[in-house]
Write an enzyme that holds these catalytic residues in place. Sequence first.
Site, PDB file in Angstrom:
ATOM      1  CB  CYS A 142      10.955   2.975   8.899  1.00 25.32           C
ATOM      2  SG  CYS A 142      10.103   2.595   7.365  1.00 25.32           S
ATOM      3  CB  CYS A 173       8.615  -3.560   5.500  1.00 22.41           C
ATOM      4  SG  CYS A 173       9.759  -3.355   6.871  1.00 22.41           S
TER       5      CYS A 173
HETATM    6 FE1  FES Z   1      11.029   1.006   6.349  1.00 19.93          FE
HETATM    7 FE2  FES Z   1      11.038  -1.568   6.043  1.00 19.93          FE
HETATM    8  S1  FES Z   1      12.161  -0.465   7.494  1.00 19.93           S
HETATM    9  S2  FES Z   1       9.826  -0.141   5.002  1.00 19.93           S
END
Ligand code: FES
Length: 145
Positions: A33, A103
């Site tokens: 992400c 995450c």
């Molecule tokens: Fe990036 Fe959780 S969506 S660390």
Amino acid sequence: MYSEKVMDHFQNPRNVGEIEDASGVGTVGNAKCGDIMRMYLDIDENQVIRDCKFKTFGCGAAVATSSMATELVKGKTVQEALSVTNKAVMEALDGLPPVKVHCSLLAEEAIHAALWDYAEKHNIKIEGLEKPKNDISEGEEEEDY
Ligand code: FES
């Protein structure tokens, strides 16, 4: 969707901030992400983690897992801190939704990167610790994905 503990650590994260002259600092990026986390460790002469702080540009699950991870590593030796895996952190938080598991890796990797930094600075070897792949401190080239 989130456990009470996750919500608590997200809304009241522990140990947010920086440590000046930290013994070790690790900065990692989440390949999935693009979120970023920095972890600071203050380690005493007996290799015990006295203090730990973090900063994150990440989602709520990243905040909650880092918060819990800092609580778990405090008071541990650098060797024991390796037991604070993302799985251990998730268990301590009563679980995370499957889409949020990645995450929790940010916290584990940031701890490893900070430990690696400490080990390099002090010329010691932490058994079982490998050079973190996602360490993006000191302008090292980022991984290609
Ligand atoms: Fe990036 Fe959780 S969506 S660390």
